[in-house]
Write a protein that holds these residues in place. Structure first.
Motif, PDB file in Angstrom:
ATOM      1  N   HIS A   1       3.329   3.631  -3.397  1.00 33.73           N
ATOM      2  CA  HIS A   1       3.261   3.759  -2.061  1.00 33.73           C
ATOM      3  C   HIS A   1       2.125   3.280  -1.455  1.00 33.73           C
ATOM      4  CE1 HIS A   1       0.812   7.074  -3.283  1.00 33.73           C
ATOM      5  NE2 HIS A   1      -0.228   7.705  -2.227  1.00 33.73           N
TER       6      HIS A   1
ATOM      7  N   ASP B   1      -0.647   3.910   1.979  1.00 35.33           N
ATOM      8  CA  ASP B   1      -1.404   5.129   2.836  1.00 35.33           C
ATOM      9  C   ASP B   1      -0.753   4.861   4.125  1.00 35.33           C
ATOM     10  OD1 ASP B   1      -1.852   6.456  -0.104  1.00 35.33           O
ATOM     11  OD2 ASP B   1      -4.118   7.132   1.031  1.00 35.33           O
TER      12      ASP B   1
ATOM     13  N   HIS C   1      -0.435   1.655  -4.214  1.00 33.18           N
ATOM     14  CA  HIS C   1      -1.051   2.324  -5.897  1.00 33.18           C
ATOM     15  C   HIS C   1       0.184   3.829  -5.947  1.00 33.18           C
ATOM     16  CE1 HIS C   1      -2.103   5.001  -1.966  1.00 33.18           C
ATOM     17  NE2 HIS C   1      -2.127   5.932  -2.276  1.00 33.18           N
TER      18      HIS C   1
HETATM   19 FE   LIG Z   1      -2.529   7.646  -1.638  1.00 35.16          FE
END
Ligand SMILES: [Fe+2]
Length: 278
Positions: A99, A101, A251
């Motif tokens: 994903h 952020d 990540h």
């Molecule tokens: Fe994250």
């Protein structure tokens, strides 16, 4: 790319570098500029043996822009820019997927950093994938198919949101606005295109397509990013610090260390620009 003030050793051809010859608590003249250039080039920079305070961590991150007040469990005594990612003993880490952020924000955080404080005996690694390398690895046919498309992103509830928001705030997430981003972005810092996808819980649909068609395309692009030639695996050691371009990477924090404890400090750089269409 050559550097005079730092040593930059690529981790894989596509992404990541280990940087040495630098003490993050006291940068020498010229190092900040070279670190900024190396970050644009490699997407993620790993520094080993950086025994620095949280105040030094927050100050160092201003190399990459203005730092923001953290919403992720700031601990007493730490500067407000330093958040905590802490999985306690016998607690399960639920975030165990590729994903980015904050892609559900109009201005997703451009740069993030983590500094290892407490680590399990083994495991708890984090993987980083370059979305620029992933774009370059698409077929010409796929590149032309996705040109000019947009994706719709929306916030969702995760293990972290339960920690930092009240029940009322979490309920309000259902009504959060949908945010529109380009599917192929252009990085103004190096002129490269990047494949701006995220996990389907955040990256919900393609604006220009029917849901079934868009979902299938997004699923195949999300799988494509996960190919090993676009990522590297960071094996943490105490006082390892990583800085990465959040908008140009996915990540994956690997949740394989139950029942052990793991704690990282986090600093987030403030976003000033929307991702632009390539
Ligand atoms: Fe994250």
């Amino acid at each position: 790319m050559t550097y005079a003030q730092i040593n930059v050793s690529p981790i894989t051809p596509g992404v990541g570098a280990e940087v040495s010859g630098v003490e993050l608590g006291s940068l020498r003249s010229g190092q900040a500029e070279e670190l900024s250039a190396a970050l644009v080039d490699r997407k993620a920079l790993v520094f080993r043996d950086q025994n620095i305070t949280t105040a030094q961590f927050a100050a160092f991150m201003q190399t990459f822009g203005e730092t923001v007040k953290e919403d992720l469990n700031p601990e007493e005594g730490n500067p407000p820019e330093v958040g905590t990612i802490h999985i306690r003993p016998k607690e399960r880490q639920r975030i165990n997927f590729w994903h980015m952020d904050h892609s559900f924000r109009e201005l997703p955080s451009p740069v993030l950093a983590l500094h290892a404080q407490m680590l399990p005996p083994c495991g708890g690694d984090t993987l980083f994938a370059s979305l620029e390398a992933a774009y370059d690895g698409l077929s010409d046919e796929m590149k032309s198919r996705i040109e000019g498309l947009h994706t719709l992103h929306k916030v969702t509830q995760t293990q972290n949101s339960k920690r930092r928001h009240t029940k009322e705030e979490i309920a309000a997430m259902a009504n959060a606005p949908t945010v529109r981003h380009p599917l192929v972005g252009l990085n103004p810092d190096n002129g490269r295109k990047f494949l701006f996808v995220n996990i389907p819980i955040y990256c919900r649909s393609i604006a220009e397509m029917r849901n079934d068609e868009g979902d299938a395309l997004l699923a195949s692009l999300y799988r494509h990013v996960q190919r090993p030639e676009f990522h590297f695996r960071l094996c943490w050691r105490p006082n390892t610090l990583i800085v990465w371009e959040n908008v140009h990477c996915l990540h994956y924090p690997v949740a394989d260390y139950y029942p052990h404890e793991r704690k990282l400090w986090r600093v987030v750089v403030k976003a000033t620009e929307r991702p632009v269409l390539a």
